[in-house]
Design an enzyme around this catalytic site. Structure first.
Site, PDB file in Angstrom:
ATOM      1  N   HIS A   8     -12.976  20.106  -7.442  1.00 37.81           N
ATOM      2  CA  HIS A   8     -13.810  19.707  -6.312  1.00 37.81           C
ATOM      3  C   HIS A   8     -13.241  20.356  -5.064  1.00 37.81           C
ATOM      4  O   HIS A   8     -12.043  20.269  -4.813  1.00 37.81           O
ATOM      5  CB  HIS A   8     -13.809  18.185  -6.191  1.00 37.81           C
ATOM      6  CG  HIS A   8     -14.849  17.655  -5.266  1.00 37.81           C
ATOM      7  ND1 HIS A   8     -14.803  17.858  -3.909  1.00 37.81           N
ATOM      8  CD2 HIS A   8     -15.972  16.937  -5.499  1.00 37.81           C
ATOM      9  CE1 HIS A   8     -15.854  17.277  -3.354  1.00 37.81           C
ATOM     10  NE2 HIS A   8     -16.584  16.710  -4.304  1.00 37.81           N
ATOM     11  N   ARG A  23     -20.100  17.580   3.519  1.00 28.94           N
ATOM     12  CA  ARG A  23     -20.589  18.955   3.704  1.00 28.94           C
ATOM     13  C   ARG A  23     -22.110  18.967   3.703  1.00 28.94           C
ATOM     14  O   ARG A  23     -22.748  19.714   4.453  1.00 28.94           O
ATOM     15  CB  ARG A  23     -20.045  19.870   2.605  1.00 28.94           C
ATOM     16  CG  ARG A  23     -18.665  20.425   2.919  1.00 28.94           C
ATOM     17  CD  ARG A  23     -18.116  21.246   1.778  1.00 28.94           C
ATOM     18  NE  ARG A  23     -17.760  20.392   0.643  1.00 28.94           N
ATOM     19  CZ  ARG A  23     -18.083  20.655  -0.608  1.00 28.94           C
ATOM     20  NH1 ARG A  23     -18.771  21.747  -0.906  1.00 28.94           N
ATOM     21  NH2 ARG A  23     -17.733  19.838  -1.570  1.00 28.94           N
TER      22      ARG A  23
END
Lengths: 429, 547, 208
Positions: free
Chosen positions: B312, B332
């Site tokens: 990740h 994000r």
């Protein structure tokens, strides 16, 4: 009171001399109390109210509910408060801890002894509101007290006191919440105010800020029951009652694996073995004494090597335990200490008021770990955990509940570690 | 790893800024080949033993797959036996969903879990769960995004099944009592996942997994499913025809083995993050040690994609005590930039995870990272930028991030967080069909332990969908199989262990390494009798007395 | 701020005196010092509620409850792990509540203790996530489930409030019940329902 016991009392001059004297156990009967010794103490007190506190000091009268704190000191603190303000006296009869059952005898059989003692105390300290704070489960006691207070109020005493001292004393009976924690001083104040008995942080002390903010004195029933006799008979008499350096008498509650459990008023400082083997009739047949849980049972355990300890505050403290309420729970060989301690700790866990998570969760975990070990499910790390809880928890609560729980657990670990270890889960190789 | 700009200096030069230009660089596969940890050649070997012999596998995973069993026939003497219709191994989202469905179908269900019920990666999932519910989105688009993210290398049937199950999974979760973010009209809110063509991620703050898990845990503990907690599975049982017939557990409570005979077994043991492949920190739960893979492999179940893992992009890199902790892709998705030590963006932040992770590794490898000490580098996750654009968003949408910040002494609204890829997900695993059935009859698998659903790279939000969709399917199928069983398994054996051991010896493999791991090496599980259910090293009064 | 961890911190964990670098959490410090720890370890990110600890800090008599994975070690700290989980003692099925009109009545059947709250605030004090637990119980008792549930967004079901409650209320389960009934009865998203309806009629098939 059975026949045999009263015969015994007659034949043994040390037993039940004062508070539990058979002649004075007249119940809620004002006339019978007055015919006995009633009124003599109060009469003297009214002659010279200022002499009472110094008397208590010289007589070394202590808080008999467990603390052993000098009574005169608390009295003084109240007496020195502004005389114009209301002052409260809470007579603490919340008695709820395992192994303690003395207040109920005093309340039911000698209510006037208590009322007179409380009244003298009020006179000494300038208190105008007396609250008898009694465990609600003791219904017979509450009935007796109600009746006795009524009789007292219709007597000529209230008028005479008012005339002599200017005090108009109000009496009130307040059943407590029945929670163990309600016996704690500040919790009792909360309860009298009609709230849940949460212990308060100290300071402020009750003598400065008690019931509804008024100066408040809290004494145990047994302490107050002594007062009329002390004032009536004088300091010298009182001091001579005790053995060694101790003064007065103490009501011991003997229970457990003895032949004759019960309530025994004996000279303060009577040795433990005298109580167990003489008055208690010794151990149950074929049993040997293993340990004695004293006080709440929130104190250090006494073991056979301590059996000669004189049961007064200083002597028991010298053996690193405490006299507490005078409860002596005798445990014989063959009784599992782990299970016994588990039983007491679960009492504390159930009694914790909840304000301090360290106390509530701490005692809960102690109890959980003890039950695991007691039922053969515990591991070495559970035992380590228990030992460590005894180190981390003391002092973390607002009141002393968690400290008491730790004390009895810690001392059981100290004296009976082998028993704990033997109870651990056997992990095969 | 090359050192970057020291943390304090880089932080001093950081300036919050609402907009920064997208870098013009285009990257293809070569970015992955060069920087993605899956491509570290020396860490990939071929398996020599078992049904996947000859297939590539990560070296560390191969060690446990080709390890020796923790138990012997002799260990089982006198162990209690329990019988059930369906045995579920694993107490995370997939396990609970499977158990609930199997129980609903009328089967007697036992759910065993290594630690406590709900201790799993599910509880830590943050970003959300994908399901095509928006009007301009379709299951087809969802399927195609999944396929693209997977680099085409997935089991198409499984992926199609999963995306078709999506909306129903959400309905089921709501009926279990799970909440989702809703708009003013009570409709489900969505956000975009990296590498997707439409906003499709349904979520609850950045606590989606926590919300899901606490609801499922409550549902299980209020059902008649029997839960064996603190009971890691150490081996599966087989019957005389080699079908799966139960499992052996090592209770951490009383240090005894427990044999559970079952008509169907569902393995839902999750992933491998705590093996710290390639030395990476992980966002995984403490118990994610790949046990299920080992168990299934020894019984003869086919596995796939054992060399492919997901890193990740946004694992916390500083402070060290929380290193590896996940920061959701949702941040994000909400527009937070990734910045190197020079304050420049270096990739489209919403590319699939493998690209973004590789780009971060590249920045650090080439000295443009921020040096955090102890040989650790990272790059900035520019959280203040989203706060500048939409004040209050972090508190409202990302309470976990805010809480994490508090624990780090960093206010993510004012200061960027230092991140570095963290080992997040096992893309491969046991091969299953749409009902979760493995190649071994009687053995079903669900959740992260399975392979093929996500191919080479999983999209954000597809794992929560995967575990519930296939967890439920496996539960139903396992209950159905149990019903058609007639009488219970006649004879249970661990014959397959003997065969596997024989193979190991013939291949000259050492028998010193015991597996499954059960716990990460650093927890020292095998060193302490008090936590060790395996009774190998007995030392009464051990308790590590140093004082 | 020095980032390299060199200074060692001395503390006591579960009765063992240990030293570990200052940037370690309690659990990491235990592992660093070479002690095993399996039970009471979970997600290591503060969301699973497994690593509950009692903490006494140097020079203080106060003992607090925290999560070991998030707690940085401090000089002179005394830490104690509480490893055993507390199982819930109530049982209910959402399906047994026939309509949302009945939720409040059912709640008091399932959680009869909730009304007994004595307002000691122990649950709120003990919560490692800073949730106003007591208020949540009060709201739920009054039937304000949605509001009660909202307070518990960050609840990780560590059960500390349950062991802290002298009235045996399980506040975290009260809150979870509140959250669940809110979803079960009141979340009806039209976009989802519409999508399900289309798919029920056989629409939107996937072509592999």
């Amino acid at each position: 009171m059975t026949k045999t016991k009263s015969t015994k009392a007659k034949t043994d001059p040390s037993l039940n001399q004062v508070l539990l004297n058979p002649a004075g156990r007249v119940g809620a009967d004002y006339k019978a109390w007055m015919d006995y010794v009633g009124g003599q103490g109060l009469e003297k007190a009214l002659e010279d109210p200022k002499a009472i506190i110094p008397m208590a000091k010289e007589a070394d009268l202590r808080g008999l509910g467990g603390s052993g704190f000098p009574t005169w000191f608390k009295w003084n603190a109240i007496a020195n408060q502004d005389p114009e303000r209301d002052k409260y006296l809470i007579c603490n009869g919340n008695e709820d801890e395992p192994g303690t059952f003395k207040d109920r005898v005093l309340l039911k059989e000698c209510p006037h002894q208590l009322i007179e003692g409380a009244t003298i105390t009020a006179v000494a300290c300038g208190i105008n509101k007396i609250v008898f704070y009694i465990n609600p489960h003791l219904t017979a006691c509450i009935d007796a007290m109600r009746k006795a207070v009524e009789q007292w109020q219709t007597s000529d005493w209230p008028a005479r006191i008012a005339e002599k001292t200017g005090l108009r004393i109000e009496y009130r009976i307040q059943p407590s919440s029945g929670h163990y924690i309600g016996g704690e001083e500040t919790a009792a104040i909360e309860s009298v105010e009609g709230k849940f008995p949460f212990p308060r942080g100290k300071p402020p002390y009750p003598s400065d800020f008690g019931v509804h903010g008024y100066p408040t004195l809290i004494n145990n029933m047994e302490t107050l029951s002594n007062v009329s006799h002390l004032v009536r008979n004088g300091v010298e008499w009182f001091r001579n009652l005790g053995l060694g350096n101790a003064t007065g008498t103490k009501i011991y509650c003997l229970s457990g694996d003895v032949l004759k459990p019960g309530v025994f008023e004996l000279p303060m400082g009577t040795p433990l073995n005298d109580l167990v083997y003489n008055y208690g009739g010794g151990m149950l047949v074929g049993k040997k004494l293993k340990a004695v849980f004293t006080g709440g049972p929130s104190n250090t355990i006494l073991t056979p090597k301590d059996i000669d300890v004189p049961m007064d505050f200083e002597s028991v403290a010298a053996r690193r335990s405490a006299l507490g309420t005078g409860a002596m729970i005798v445990v014989s060989q063959g009784t599992g200490i782990v299970k016994k301690v588990a039983e007491y700790i679960s009492f504390f866990a159930a009694s914790s008021c909840g304000q301090c998570p360290s106390c509530k969760t701490g005692t809960y975990y102690m109890s959980l770990l003890l039950n695991r070990i007691g039922t053969g499910q515990g591991t070495r790390s559970d035992l380590d955990s228990l030992i460590n809880l005894c180190k981390i928890l003391p002092g973390s609560g607002r009141c002393h509940l968690v400290n008491g729980a730790v004390k009895v657990l810690d001392s059981s670990l100290y004296h009976f570690m082998n028993e704990y270890e033997q109870s651990l889960l056997k992990v095969e190789g | 790893m090359a050192k970057g700009i020291p943390y304090n200096i880089a932080l001093k030069h950081y300036r919050p800024q609402a907009d920064r230009p997208m870098p013009r660089m285009e990257f293809g596969e070569e970015l992955l080949h060069k920087y993605h940890p899956d491509y570290i050649r020396e860490n990939c070997i071929d398996l020599t033993v078992g049904v996947n012999a000859g297939d590539p596998c990560h070296r560390q995973l191969a060690e446990v797959l080709q390890g020796d069993s923790r138990i012997d026939e002799a260990d089982l003497a006198g162990s209690p036996e329990i019988e059930t219709d369906v045995l579920v191994i694993g107490g995370g989202g997939a396990g609970c969903a499977a158990a609930l469905e199997a129980s609903l179908a009328g089967a007697k269900v036992i759910l065993a879990t290594k630690l406590r019920l709900g201790d799993s990666n599910t509880v830590m999932a943050e970003g959300g769960i994908q399901a095509s519910v928006e009007k301009d989105d379709t299951p087809q688009k969802h399927y195609e995004d999944t396929l693209k993210g997977a680099h085409g290398e997935l089991d198409r049937k499984l992926a199609a099944q999963m995306v078709m199950d999506g909306p129903e999974v959400i309905r089921w979760l709501i009926q279990q009592g799970m909440q989702f973010e809703l708009d003013q009209y009570g409709d489900l809110m969505t956000r975009r996942a990296g590498g997707t063509s439409a906003p499709r991620v349904l979520y609850f703050r950045d606590y989606t997994g926590l919300e899901m898990m606490r609801v499922l845990r409550e549902a299980v503990s209020n059902s008649n499913i029997e839960v064996l907690d603190y009971s890691p599975a150490v081996e599966l049982l087989s019957d005389d025809s080699g079908h799966c017939a139960g499992a052996i557990f090592s209770s951490l409570k009383d240090y005894k083995y427990i044999l559970v005979k079952a008509r169907s077994v569902i393995v839902a043991t999750g992933g491998i993050g705590r093996m710290h492949l390639n030395g990476f920190p992980t966002s995984n739960h403490f118990g994610a040690t790949g046990d299920g893979l080992v168990l299934a492999y020894r019984l003869g179940a086919h596995l796939r994609d054992l060399d492919i893992f997901q890193y990740h992009p946004s694992g916390l890199a500083y402070p060290p005590h929380l290193a590896g902790t996940l920061i959701t892709e949702g941040v994000r998705s909400a527009g937070a930039y990734l910045l190197n030590a020079g304050g420049e963006r270096f990739i489209d932040e919403l590319k699939p995870r493998d690209y973004v992770a590789s780009a971060i590794i590249r920045e650090c490898a080439e000295g443009r990272g921020v040096y955090a000490g102890d040989g650790k580098c990272g790059i900035w996750l520019d959280t203040p930028s989203i706060e500048l654009r939409e004040p209050g968003i972090i508190e409202k949408r990302f309470p976990k991030l805010l809480h994490l910040g508090t624990k780090c002494g960093i206010d993510p609204r004012k200061q960027p967080m230092l991140i570095y890829p963290t080992l997040h997900y096992q893309n491969g695993g046991v091969i299953i069909d749409q009902d979760g059935a493995s190649s071994v009859p009687g053995l079903f698998c669900a959740g992260e332990v399975c392979g093929g659903v996500h191919g080479r790279n999983r999209l954000m939000g597809n794992s929560l969908l995967d575990i519930i969709a296939f967890g439920r399917r496996a539960g139903v199928a396992a209950a159905k199989r149990a019903h058609g069983f007639g009488r219970g398994p006649k004879k249970i054996t661990i014959e397959h262990l003997r065969n596997f051991r024989r193979e190991l010896m013939l291949a000259n493999m050492p028998l010193t390494r015991k597996s499954p791991l059960l716990f990460p090496v650093y927890a020292k599980f095998d060193d302490d009798t008090d936590y060790d259910g395996l009774r190998k090293k007995l030392k009464i009064g051990l308790s590590n007395d140093q004082d | 701020m020095s980032i390299d961890s060199e200074n060692l911190i001395s503390l006591r964990i579960n009765g063992k005196d240990i030293s570990a670098p200052k940037s370690h959490s309690v659990i990491q410090a235990l592992w660093y010092a070479g002690y095993p720890r399996v039970k009471g370890v979970g997600c290591l990110q503060g969301v699973c509620g497994s690593c509950r600890v009692l903490v006494r800090r140097a020079g203080s008599t106060k003992v607090t409850t925290e999560l070991g994975c998030e707690l940085l070690i401090e000089e002179g700290m005394d830490v104690h792990f509480l490893i055993y989980p507390t199982p819930p003692h109530q049982s209910y099925q959402l399906e047994d509540i026939r309509s949302s009109w009945e939720v409040q009545a059912k709640f008091h059947e399932i959680f009869p203790e909730a009304e007994q709250c004595r307002h000691c605030a122990g649950c709120t004090t003990t919560c490692p996530k800073g949730i106003d637990v007591e208020r949540g119980v009060e709201l739920a008792s009054k039937g304000r489930f949605s509001e009660a549930g909202e307070l518990f967004v960050e609840c990780v079901m560590c059960n500390l409030c349950q062991t802290a409650c002298p009235e045996m209320i399980a506040p975290n389960h009260v809150a979870l019940f509140s959250r669940r009934v809110t979803a079960y009865f009141h979340i009806r998203p039209s976009n989802l329902i519409n999508r399900l309806e289309i798919m029920r009629k056989g629409g939107l098939k996937v072509i592999e």
